[in-house]
Design an enzyme around this catalytic site. Sequence first.
Site, PDB file in Angstrom:
ATOM      1  N   GLY A 112      -6.928   0.527   2.659  1.00 18.46           N
ATOM      2  CA  GLY A 112      -7.952   1.516   2.955  1.00 18.46           C
ATOM      3  C   GLY A 112      -7.649   2.380   4.156  1.00 18.46           C
ATOM      4  N   ARG A 161       0.843  -1.202   0.000  1.00 20.87           N
ATOM      5  CA  ARG A 161       0.000   0.000   0.000  1.00 20.87           C
ATOM      6  C   ARG A 161       0.877   1.250   0.000  1.00 20.87           C
ATOM      7  NH1 ARG A 161       0.950   2.250   4.736  1.00 20.87           N
ATOM      8  NH2 ARG A 161       1.203   0.983   6.620  1.00 20.87           N
ATOM      9  N   CYS A 176       3.111   6.967  10.667  1.00 27.21           N
ATOM     10  CA  CYS A 176       3.009   7.514   9.315  1.00 27.21           C
ATOM     11  C   CYS A 176       4.260   8.284   8.910  1.00 27.21           C
ATOM     12  CB  CYS A 176       1.767   8.400   9.177  1.00 27.21           C
ATOM     13  SG  CYS A 176       0.227   7.538   9.568  1.00 27.21           S
ATOM     14  N   ALA A 179      -5.767   6.795   9.928  1.00 32.16           N
ATOM     15  CA  ALA A 179      -4.701   6.647   8.932  1.00 32.16           C
ATOM     16  C   ALA A 179      -5.260   6.002   7.668  1.00 32.16           C
ATOM     17  CB  ALA A 179      -3.573   5.790   9.500  1.00 32.16           C
ATOM     18  N   MET A 180      -4.616   6.296   6.534  1.00 35.49           N
ATOM     19  CA  MET A 180      -5.061   5.749   5.251  1.00 35.49           C
ATOM     20  C   MET A 180      -3.881   5.366   4.382  1.00 35.49           C
ATOM     21  SD  MET A 180      -8.236   8.234   4.234  1.00 35.49           S
ATOM     22  CE  MET A 180      -9.634   8.372   5.356  1.00 35.49           C
ATOM     23  N   GLY A 181      -4.057   4.333   3.586  1.00 32.98           N
ATOM     24  CA  GLY A 181      -3.078   3.926   2.598  1.00 32.98           C
ATOM     25  C   GLY A 181      -3.735   2.940   1.661  1.00 32.98           C
ATOM     26  N   ILE A 221       4.509   3.889   8.021  1.00 30.32           N
ATOM     27  CA  ILE A 221       4.214   2.854   9.005  1.00 30.32           C
ATOM     28  C   ILE A 221       2.992   3.215   9.836  1.00 30.32           C
ATOM     29  CG2 ILE A 221       5.646   3.769  10.895  1.00 30.32           C
ATOM     30  CD1 ILE A 221       6.580   0.764  11.286  1.00 30.32           C
ATOM     31  N   THR A 222       2.212   2.223  10.202  1.00 31.58           N
ATOM     32  CA  THR A 222       1.085   2.443  11.093  1.00 31.58           C
ATOM     33  C   THR A 222       0.864   1.200  11.940  1.00 31.58           C
ATOM     34  OG1 THR A 222      -1.144   3.379  11.229  1.00 31.58           O
ATOM     35  CG2 THR A 222      -0.799   1.630   9.601  1.00 31.58           C
TER      36      THR A 222
END
Length: 240
Positions: free
Chosen positions: A174, A89, A192, A161-163, A93-94
């Site tokens: 997502g 993605r 992130c 958070a999104m990716g 980082i998350t």
Amino acid sequence: MRKIHFHDLGNIEYGKAWDLQEQMLKVAVAEKSRRITEPGTPEVQIDNYLLFCEHPHVYTLGKSGHMENLLVNDAQLEEMGAVFYKTNRGGDITYHGPGQIVGYPVLDLEQFFTDLGLYMRSLEQVIINTVAHYGINGERLDGSTGVWIDVGTPQVRKICAMGVRASRWVTIHGFALNVNSNMSYFENIVACGIDDKGVTSIQKELGREIDEQEVKELLKKEFAMVFESEIINETALSFA
């Protein structure tokens, strides 16, 4: 009206959810390729999906992320009961874990709009609308994805958070909305890749535990509105 099939995967290991999305993507892309190589043959409907889930403790690194943003080693990960994945993605980082609602839209954007920037802004709008139900003013932050609070102040912090990844305009991965998350797990990463901003959750903002099922229903409602679609609840997932 466009239809989006909804399925709640419950608590699922990150790798299994990722494999599932890749399988769904493969099916959709194969159909698009077949339409080009076999013109005139009947088209198979490419369905759209919205998957919700919760993951056991896991840290994930996006394809453009930096390993130094993971602040613990393998032994420490094992001690805290967490795992680590490098993913395909976008983003850095998350953390995913209990108390967080993860949403994986698997959409054929050719049925909506062929604009990844608009897609990301639309996902953000879903979250902004959802947290507004709790009196939280979610905002966008220039140059960053996701949904933030108190933008423009020293207290700016991320609540979602999104990716994503897209192939032939079909999306996977997502968003991750912190609802009742254990925020201490974020202390093990530079979330992130941004070291001067914090993270938060709905629970932390309101000072009380939140009904996660209620949040899921709000997310579905707002997703349907933003993407101008009908959400169809399903108990069994079929995409082949």
